[in-house]
Design a protein around this motif. Structure first.
Motif, PDB file in Angstrom:
ATOM      1  N   LEU A 141       0.826  -1.208   0.000  1.00 28.23           N
ATOM      2  CA  LEU A 141       0.000   0.000   0.000  1.00 28.23           C
ATOM      3  C   LEU A 141       0.860   1.259   0.000  1.00 28.23           C
ATOM      4  O   LEU A 141       0.552   2.240  -0.688  1.00 28.23           O
ATOM      5  CB  LEU A 141      -0.941   0.004   1.206  1.00 28.23           C
ATOM      6  N   THR A 142       1.934   1.249   0.754  1.00 28.08           N
ATOM      7  CA  THR A 142       2.841   2.396   0.786  1.00 28.08           C
ATOM      8  C   THR A 142       3.432   2.647  -0.596  1.00 28.08           C
ATOM      9  O   THR A 142       3.486   3.788  -1.070  1.00 28.08           O
ATOM     10  CB  THR A 142       3.960   2.163   1.822  1.00 28.08           C
ATOM     11  N   GLU A 143       3.867   1.569  -1.254  1.00 22.43           N
ATOM     12  CA  GLU A 143       4.429   1.709  -2.601  1.00 22.43           C
ATOM     13  C   GLU A 143       3.368   2.188  -3.593  1.00 22.43           C
ATOM     14  O   GLU A 143       3.646   3.022  -4.453  1.00 22.43           O
ATOM     15  CB  GLU A 143       5.043   0.390  -3.059  1.00 22.43           C
ATOM     16  N   PHE A 144       2.150   1.678  -3.460  1.00 17.89           N
ATOM     17  CA  PHE A 144       1.064   2.097  -4.345  1.00 17.89           C
ATOM     18  C   PHE A 144       0.772   3.586  -4.172  1.00 17.89           C
ATOM     19  O   PHE A 144       0.668   4.331  -5.146  1.00 17.89           O
ATOM     20  CB  PHE A 144      -0.197   1.263  -4.063  1.00 17.89           C
ATOM     21  N   ARG A 145       0.651   4.015  -2.926  1.00 19.51           N
ATOM     22  CA  ARG A 145       0.341   5.420  -2.642  1.00 19.51           C
ATOM     23  C   ARG A 145       1.463   6.356  -3.085  1.00 19.51           C
ATOM     24  O   ARG A 145       1.220   7.518  -3.415  1.00 19.51           O
ATOM     25  CB  ARG A 145       0.055   5.591  -1.159  1.00 19.51           C
TER      26      ARG A 145
END
Length: 76
Positions: free
Chosen positions: A56-60
């Motif tokens: 999720l961090t990488e996606f955001r």
């Protein structure tokens, strides 16, 4: 015991001793496999949560790209 399982055992009891032993071995292995999977999954919750947070961090942060199911991966 469910009626379906009871029926399966009645039918299995009509098999030869060798076939019954083979069937029993298959059933026991499947049950053991299910137990191993459940135990493995139960012990991996923290790791899975960590990986999900990382994703999720990488996606955001815009560090991911959509999966292209029709992309030609055979040329890699």
């Amino acid at each position: 015991m469910t009626k379906t399982l009871e029926h399966a055992f009645v039918e299995a009891s009509k098999l030869s001793s060798e076939q019954q032993e083979a069937l029993a071995a298959l059933i026991m292995e499947e049950l053991a496999s299910d137990r191993r999977w459940a135990e493995s999954f139960a012990h991996s919750q923290d790791k899975l949560a960590s990986l999900a947070d990382e994703a999720l961090t990488e996606f955001r942060a815009g560090k991911t790209r959509p999966f292209e199911k029709d992309s030609d991966l055979s040329n890699d």
